[in-house]
Design a protein around this motif. Structure first.
Motif, PDB file in Angstrom:
ATOM      1  N   ALA A  35       0.817  -1.214   0.000  1.00  0.00           N
ATOM      2  CA  ALA A  35       0.000   0.000   0.000  1.00  0.00           C
ATOM      3  C   ALA A  35       0.847   1.259   0.000  1.00  0.00           C
ATOM      4  O   ALA A  35       0.490   2.257  -0.641  1.00  0.00           O
ATOM      5  CB  ALA A  35      -0.933  -0.011   1.213  1.00  0.00           C
ATOM      6  N   PHE A  36       1.971   1.230   0.691  1.00  0.00           N
ATOM      7  CA  PHE A  36       2.798   2.437   0.829  1.00  0.00           C
ATOM      8  C   PHE A  36       4.083   2.375   0.005  1.00  0.00           C
ATOM      9  O   PHE A  36       5.001   3.154   0.224  1.00  0.00           O
ATOM     10  CB  PHE A  36       3.134   2.663   2.303  1.00  0.00           C
ATOM     11  CG  PHE A  36       1.930   2.901   3.157  1.00  0.00           C
ATOM     12  CD1 PHE A  36       1.204   4.070   3.043  1.00  0.00           C
ATOM     13  CD2 PHE A  36       1.496   1.936   4.050  1.00  0.00           C
ATOM     14  CE1 PHE A  36       0.079   4.300   3.815  1.00  0.00           C
ATOM     15  CE2 PHE A  36       0.375   2.147   4.835  1.00  0.00           C
ATOM     16  CZ  PHE A  36      -0.348   3.334   4.715  1.00  0.00           C
ATOM     17  N   LEU A  59      -2.770   5.675  -2.173  1.00  0.00           N
ATOM     18  CA  LEU A  59      -4.019   6.101  -1.544  1.00  0.00           C
ATOM     19  C   LEU A  59      -4.563   7.344  -2.245  1.00  0.00           C
ATOM     20  O   LEU A  59      -5.777   7.456  -2.454  1.00  0.00           O
ATOM     21  CB  LEU A  59      -3.787   6.376  -0.062  1.00  0.00           C
ATOM     22  CG  LEU A  59      -5.011   6.785   0.756  1.00  0.00           C
ATOM     23  CD1 LEU A  59      -6.093   5.709   0.689  1.00  0.00           C
ATOM     24  CD2 LEU A  59      -4.632   7.057   2.204  1.00  0.00           C
ATOM     25  N   ALA A 245      -4.010  -0.012  -0.649  1.00  0.00           N
ATOM     26  CA  ALA A 245      -4.094   1.223   0.125  1.00  0.00           C
ATOM     27  C   ALA A 245      -5.486   1.405   0.724  1.00  0.00           C
ATOM     28  O   ALA A 245      -5.634   1.772   1.900  1.00  0.00           O
ATOM     29  CB  ALA A 245      -3.736   2.414  -0.763  1.00  0.00           C
TER      30      ALA A 245
END
Length: 275
Positions: A35-36, A59, A245
């Motif tokens: 996600a990051f 995100l 995300a």
């Protein structure tokens, strides 16, 4: 436990437990890492387990390309309203079954217990017909109202309230308190652990619910977060980093609620199990 008392058998058990814990936690770690991570940094076929840098671009991309804000708002509304209704109904029903004796008491409670074993797929069609007759299809109320009463929640509430001494209730009644006053002033203050259990269970049920909202809600704008996540999977392409995300975003409220109510949850489960 000192090292001298650690026999080879105990070492094997500890190694297996640690290995099992790592296997269970790795998917969660991978979700956070993906996600990051920059787009494609961990999905390029390499064996890299940590992103070269952390970023919120995934995100941001999901938020700009999908109505994630609307999904979150719908999930918060349906979950909060659903938790309040479920906890209230469960407390009242559990109190009635624990402290009152009326005609059909055991039969009705048995019927509630039987609903625990009935999967939602069995009752989905009649439930949809009822919601349609009430003109609620496509609205958030179609998700909030049908599950206001949960059989397992009523059962847990009843088991907990069986441990409340009847003498306390009788003393309050002798002092002139009405039934609602007895419930509000005597019973509810003793139900802190029970409320913690019900809040966590109801929150997880509502927040993660997918099947029934998929049937009862209209696409896109009325979607909750789980439905939105499902809709992000395309036929030929799925933005994995963006999906991860949003998945992290969906997980955070559950973790927060569990941390806040963890102590009361453990107390409630322990107390209920001793009844």
């Amino acid at each position: 436990m000192t090292a001298a008392r650690m026999t080879p058998g105990r070492w094997v058990i500890w190694v297996l437990l640690i290995a099992g814990g790592l296997v269970m936690i790795f998917p969660v770690y991978w979700m956070f890492a993906t996600a990051f991570a920059p787009k494609g940094a961990l999905l390029d076929g390499s064996l890299r387990l940590w992103p070269p840098r952390l970023t919120l671009d995934n995100l941001r991309q999901a938020w700009e390309s999908q109505p994630v804000g609307r999904w979150v708002a719908n999930s918060v509304l349906t979950t909060v309203a659903g938790v309040v209704l479920t906890v209230l109904v469960s407390l009242l029903a559990g109190y009635a079954f624990a402290k009152y004796r009326f005609r059909g008491h055991n039969v009705l409670f048995l019927a509630i217990l039987l609903t625990i074993m009935v999967p939602i797929q069995v009752i989905m069609v009649p439930e949809f017909l009822v919601v349609a007759k009430l003109n609620l299809v496509g609205t958030l109320w179609a998700v909030i109202l049908p599950r206001a009463a949960e059989g397992i929640a009523v059962f847990i509430a009843r088991q907990f309230m069986l441990g409340i001494p009847d003498e306390l209730l009788e003393a309050a009644r002798l002092d002139g308190a009405g039934e609602l006053t007895v419930f509000r002033k005597v019973v509810l203050p003793l139900c802190g652990p029970l409320v913690g259990v019900l809040v966590i269970l109801a929150f997880v049920w509502r927040w993660n619910d997918l099947i029934w909202p998929l049937v009862a809600l209209k696409p896109d704008t009325n979607y909750t977060l789980p439905l939105g996540l499902q809709s992000m999977h395309g036929t030929f392409n799925s933005p994995i980093e963006a999906i991860m995300a949003v998945s992290v975003l969906a997980m955070v409220p559950v973790l927060v609620v569990f941390v806040v109510f963890q102590r009361r949850f453990v107390q409630g489960i322990t107390s209920t199990g001793l009844r």
